[in-house]
Design an enzyme around this catalytic site. Structure first.
Site, short mmCIF file in Angstrom:
data_model
loop_
_atom_site.label_atom_id
_atom_site.label_comp_id
_atom_site.label_asym_id
_atom_site.label_seq_id
_atom_site.Cartn_x
_atom_site.Cartn_y
_atom_site.Cartn_z
N ASP A 1 0.58 -1.59 -0.47
CA ASP A 1 0.28 0.38 -0.19
C ASP A 1 0.96 1.53 0.42
O ASP A 1 2.27 1.62 0.79
CB ASP A 1 -0.63 0.20 0.84
CG ASP A 1 -1.90 1.33 1.37
OD1 ASP A 1 -2.79 1.64 0.33
OD2 ASP A 1 -1.81 1.50 2.19
N GLU B 1 1.25 -0.13 -4.96
CA GLU B 1 0.93 1.23 -5.52
C GLU B 1 1.25 1.84 -5.22
O GLU B 1 1.75 2.38 -5.07
CB GLU B 1 -0.48 0.83 -4.18
CG GLU B 1 -0.91 2.05 -4.38
CD GLU B 1 -2.64 2.27 -3.04
OE1 GLU B 1 -3.58 2.25 -3.76
OE2 GLU B 1 -1.63 2.31 -1.89
#
Length: 697
Positions: free
Chosen positions: A344, A380
């Site tokens: 993330d 990401e």
């Protein structure tokens, strides 16, 4: 009888050797560390032991007569000097960053904060004991190697990812025993595994299961941090999913999924923690060593650097913090059999004082690590800091979530002008994005919906976000959804609108599976799952997020997805390891590795490409490694049918194998197909896929 010896500084954490436990905690700026031992159910420690030794900034001690199951925490002494970034407060009980299991949950109280809240002196020390409100670590038994928990290491070219949430996937499944619903054990229930296998899924990507916190502001609203992007600890599984099977339930689930050929990928959050901004709670890292674990503003160390939007940024550039990240990642691979990780806001992890770098120490450490260099690594590729958007900039060995692919697919199918070139770029693996870093099309993780944003059903049903249930007056969530409701906002009984929506869902799913790269499917998109237009449902532990197994608005859709996955498996041309380069297949043959075709039966020219209103095109491709058929993809994004002539240069014959106008996508087996130069009436808003035997690129 507990005896105390010096112990050793490595490994970090609490480790039982059969006689006792070695405790080791890193803190560069501490002056002393107290180990606190708790009896089950007690609010305060029953014994406190000052760790006797400090070696290379690791505080350590060995306690004889302590065994697995012992509950413990730390109190760390050091300077209270917020102006220099030091926020030590020995009144706060702190969770060991290396704890393998956690006892108790956060009970939000002002005593959990190192400084007084609600005063005119924000840096005033709060001397209240936080132990009654804080989670604690649990000493665990040594890990026993389990060959059945070895990752199965499926090649990226064969991978189909299913992004899901442990609780949301299983909470309403009628076949799962009620006591198991919402737990790790439920992931491996035969009915769940069967569903995944029928879809053609090869990898289950789980939203965060490393222990996380329910933020105080959510708890006070009666909500929860359902998604889990608020990490408390990086080694311990989130306790709320344990169920009666405990940690063994998670291991058993991964073991069964592996046996079925399904890898497990974890969504991990090493960019920030649940301790929020500088005056946030002191649960672990903040009062163990704030100046080491977090990035501080060099001009004002009192303040955290916040490139994550969550108040703080974990400082992985610090050697000991990087060690924690690497140690925890290896732990999930070796102890649980995890096959990969999705990072993330990964840009934060690769930042130093100059910003993001593809040569960051973290990337280099992972690349040479004998365990981590062999697992799937997905980024990401952004954060909210300066230069944070880094799609395409990651090094070899990494794949990336490709949000440009998502946006081009949504934009094209909703009718935006000027989107054809972007769509075709995505269909061919986003060469312009990933080739400069010397990677293949497999660097692109292609998706049209993820946990963050609308579900696919909502992409075709809502044009405005509907996030009021989140308690933020609909201000949260992004407004750039590239969605269309086709005449009615939200639910409708209009058969015409429902028909268009269903076809557009099939078109977007087909685009994902037909594109070069790695396809990713969001949980429930194969069953028309809706969040009622909520595009930021992170705090909804209810039917908004739970997959409703009893209601399926499009029963044929799962079969359509399964047929897409089967087509991809059977046709190597859809899983190329190299980018197209327009080269001829043979020196004396006109065919090339890719042909872009106009409906007129010719190859597209500059005028065709510059026509920003063009809605129909064809793409003929072959496989770079031989084998399989040639593939012809005909696309019509217009609202009217299109007369499409098959260009002579691609020869024939052509047999239809997928048609998005059909509920399950399968043309009749007896279809006669088409010869070279034939004319096809391509329906409005449709994709037709055809195959032809012959040479491949």
């Amino acid at each position: 009888m507990i005896g105390v010896d010096d112990g050793v500084p490595a490994p970090l954490g609490a480790h039982f050797d059969g006689r006792g436990v070695n405790f080791a905690l890193f803190s560069e700026h501490a002056t002393a560390v107290d180990l606190c031992l708790f009896e089950p159910g007690e609010r305060h420690e029953s014994r406190t032991v000052r760790l006797p030794c400090r070696t290379d900034d690791v505080w350590h001690g060995y306690l004889r007569g302590v065994f697995p199951g012992q509950i413990y925490g730390y109190r760390v002494h050091g300077p209270w000097d917020p102006a220099r970034g030091h926020r030590f407060n020995a009144a706060k009980l702190l969770l060991d960053p290396y704890a393998r299991e956690i006892a108790g949950r956060i009970r939000w109280h002002d005593a959990l904060y190192a400084c007084r809240r609600g005063t005119h002196r924000p840096d005033q020390l709060d001397r209240r004991d936080s132990a009654p409100y804080a989670p604690r670590g649990v000493v665990t038994a040594p890990e026993v190697p389990d060959l059945a928990l070895q990752p199965i290491r499926r090649p990226l070219a064969e991978t189909v990812i299913y992004e899901c949430h442990v609780r949301a996937l299983t909470m309403l499944h009628p076949a799962v025993p009620e006591a198991e619903r919402g737990t790790y054990a439920a992931l491996a229930h035969p009915a769940v595994v069967e569903h995944l296998l029928k879809l053609g899924v090869t990898a289950l990507e789980l939203l965060p299961i490393q222990a996380f916190a329910d933020d105080r502001f959510l708890v006070e609203k009666g909500l929860a941090n359902f998604w889990g992007y608020s990490p408390l600890n990086y080694f311990a599984p989130e306790p709320r999913y344990l169920g009666e099977a405990g940690v063994g339930g998670l291991k058993a689930a991964i073991r069964e999924l592996n046996a079925a050929g399904i890898e497990v990928i974890l969504d991990v959050v090493y960019n920030h923690t649940c301790e929020a901004e500088q005056d946030g709670p002191s649960l672990s890292f903040r009062s163990i060593d704030n100046a080491s674990y977090y990035k501080l503003d060099p001009e004002d160390p009192h303040r955290d650097v916040n490139v994550t939007g969550c108040g703080n940024s974990f400082d992985v550039s610090h050697p000991r913090v990087m060690q924690l990240v690497l140690d925890s990642l290896r732990h999930w691979v070796s102890a649980y059999g995890v096959a990969g990780f999705r990072f993330d806001l990964a840009t934060t992890i690769a930042r130093d004082e100059r910003g993001f770098s593809a040569k960051a120490a973290f990337f280099q450490a992972v690349a040479q690590d004998p365990v981590l260099s062999r697992v799937k690594l997905i980024a990401e590729p952004w954060d909210i800091g300066p230069g944070g958007y880094q799609l395409g900039a990651y090094p070899r060995g990494w794949s990336e979530w490709n949000d440009r692919f998502r946006d081009s697919v949504r934009g094209f199918w909703r009718g935006d002008r000027g989107t054809l070139a972007k769509l075709t770029q995505g269909l061919t693996g986003s060469k312009e994005i990933f080739q400069p870093s010397h990677r293949s099309p497999l660097a692109s993780v292609n998706y049209v919906a993820s946990h963050d944003g609308y579900t696919l059903a909502d992409v075709v049903a809502y044009e405005e976000k509907h996030n009021h249930a989140n308690g933020e007056d609909n201000r949260d969530g992004h407004g750039h959804n590239l969605s269309r409701n086709y005449g009615v906002e939200g639910e409708t009984n209009d058969a015409g609108i429902l028909g268009v929506r269903a076809r557009q869902v099939r078109n977007m799913l087909a685009t994902v599976f037909l594109a070069q790269g790695v396809p990713m499917l969001l949980m429930g998109d194969e069953r028309g799952r809706t969040q009622g237009g909520n595009n930021n449902a992170y705090c909804q532990d209810n039917a908004t997020n739970w997959l409703d197994w009893a209601h399926d608005p499009d029963p044929a859709l799962a079969g359509f997805v399964a047929n897409l996955a089967r087509l991809r498996r059977e046709q190597p041309a859809l899983r190329r390891g190299r980018f197209f380069d327009g080269a001829r297949l043979h020196p004396d043959a006109p065919r090339r590795d890719v042909h872009w075709l106009s409906p007129a039966g010719t190859e597209m020219n500059d005028g065709d490409w510059s026509d920003d209103g063009r809605r129909a095109f064809g793409m003929q491709i072959g496989n770079d490694g031989g084998g399989g058929d040639r593939i012809l993809v005909l696309v019509n994004g217009a609202e009217t049918p299109c007369d499409f002539r098959l260009a002579p240069v691609i020869d024939g014959p052509w047999t239809p194998v997928l048609d998005t106008t059909l509920p399950e996508g399968c043309p009749p087996d007896a279809h006669p197909g088409w010869e070279e130069g034939a004319r096809i009436l391509l329906a409005e808003r449709a994709i037709l896929v055809l195959t032809s035997p012959g040479d491949a690129a």
